[in-house]
Write an enzyme that holds these catalytic residues in place. Sequence first.
Site, PDB file in Angstrom:
ATOM      1  N   LYS A   1     -11.643  42.596  53.046  1.00  0.00           N
ATOM      2  CA  LYS A   1     -10.320  43.225  52.929  1.00  0.00           C
ATOM      3  C   LYS A   1      -9.223  42.194  52.647  1.00  0.00           C
ATOM      4  O   LYS A   1      -8.240  42.511  51.975  1.00  0.00           O
ATOM      5  CB  LYS A   1     -10.003  44.035  54.186  1.00  0.00           C
ATOM      6  CG  LYS A   1     -10.902  45.275  54.376  1.00  0.00           C
ATOM      7  CD  LYS A   1     -10.665  46.365  53.325  1.00  0.00           C
ATOM      8  CE  LYS A   1     -11.317  47.686  53.727  1.00  0.00           C
ATOM      9  NZ  LYS A   1     -11.116  48.762  52.746  1.00  0.00           N
TER      10      LYS A   1
ATOM     11  N   SER B   1      -6.709  49.114  52.285  1.00  0.00           N
ATOM     12  CA  SER B   1      -7.143  47.892  52.979  1.00  0.00           C
ATOM     13  C   SER B   1      -7.394  48.208  54.454  1.00  0.00           C
ATOM     14  O   SER B   1      -7.748  49.354  54.787  1.00  0.00           O
ATOM     15  CB  SER B   1      -6.061  46.825  52.774  1.00  0.00           C
ATOM     16  OG  SER B   1      -6.432  45.629  53.388  1.00  0.00           O
TER      17      SER B   1
END
Length: 269
Positions: free
Chosen positions: A158, A140
């Site tokens: 994300k 991420s």
Amino acid sequence: MNFAGKSVVVVGGTSGINRGIAEAFAAAGAKVAVASRSQEKVDDTVAALRVAGAEEAIGEVFDVRDHEAVASALKRFHQDFGEFDVLVSGAAGNFPALAAEMSVNAFKAVIDIDLMGTIHVMKGAYPYLKRPGASIINISAPQSYLPYEGQAHVCAAKAGVDQITRTLSMEWGMEGIRVNSVVPGFIEDTEGARRLAPTPQAGEQLRKDVPLGRWGTTKDVADACLFLSSDMASYVSGTVLAVDGALYQRGSGKFGQMMGDMLRAQVKA
Ligand code: COA
Ligand code: NAP
């Protein structure tokens, strides 16, 4: 950490942070498979993984936006390696751009690579994950929970990746599959960092915004991935693990504002 006999797949593992992760698993003795869009990068990485100590190293070329290509390649990895002990999903695209200035297709390109790509990889790998015992790690970014000007596309993508992590840790946890995200902070000598901080001044501001006072390294991130995939983390699932020198505690900081100002100055010019 000893991963001898383990099968590890790193999607987007042919440069930067993800390649560092693939090389760390190779040095720990695993069989490592990597994939990305460039045959040249795949070949170069596979050769390096063998040198680093991988029991075996293989690669495939695909674009994570093509779910059929992803599924076919993961099937071939399974034929060669057997069940996957570790799956790392890290392919991503980024460029700084103000929302009002970027095309709808520009926004969509990042959503398609980062967010859709993650679910394509996870669903494509699902039949081949070791049960119980598999560790999935989604790569991420701080943009998942910190809003940065010029990053609306990445922030949206994300944040979605981390919600997939949390949700599938429940759905797939029943089968003994662990799902976590790793959030790298700003990592030196990577494409992502070069795009966000293209000048020495921006790089220095970014460093000052990190409470630990330094940029991260690819090793910092790889170490966290080894830990999360080891028996030491056998009860860790559904977490979003920041490897960011405490960047999160300070928010998007002066650097975030500087990026917005730089982009607005470009629009005016
Ligand atoms: N600012 C604004 N828009 C941009 C842009 C920029 N810097 N770069 C690309 N775009 C737009 C393109 O103009 C296009 O929109 P359009 O069709 O309306 O013109 C859209 O984004 C897609 O670009 P394209 O070059 O066709 O996409 P691609 O699939 O070939 O590449 C990217 C995807 C744009 C994300 C490319 O930068 C990439 O491949 N990145 C991978 C490496 C990377 O980003 N590493 C860091 C990871 S954190
Ligand atoms: P990078 O070197 O550009 O790595 C991206 C990797 O993904 C490459 O192997 C690239 O190879 C592959 N890739 C890109 N688009 C793809 C696609 N459509 N299909 C398949 N593969 C694709 O970038 P990085 O900076 O190291 O970033 C790696 C990860 O860390 C990303 O998930 C990023 O969001 C995250 N991150 C980075 C930072 C940072 O400081 N750099 C900070 C936080 C989070 P090909 O070009 O061959 O496809």
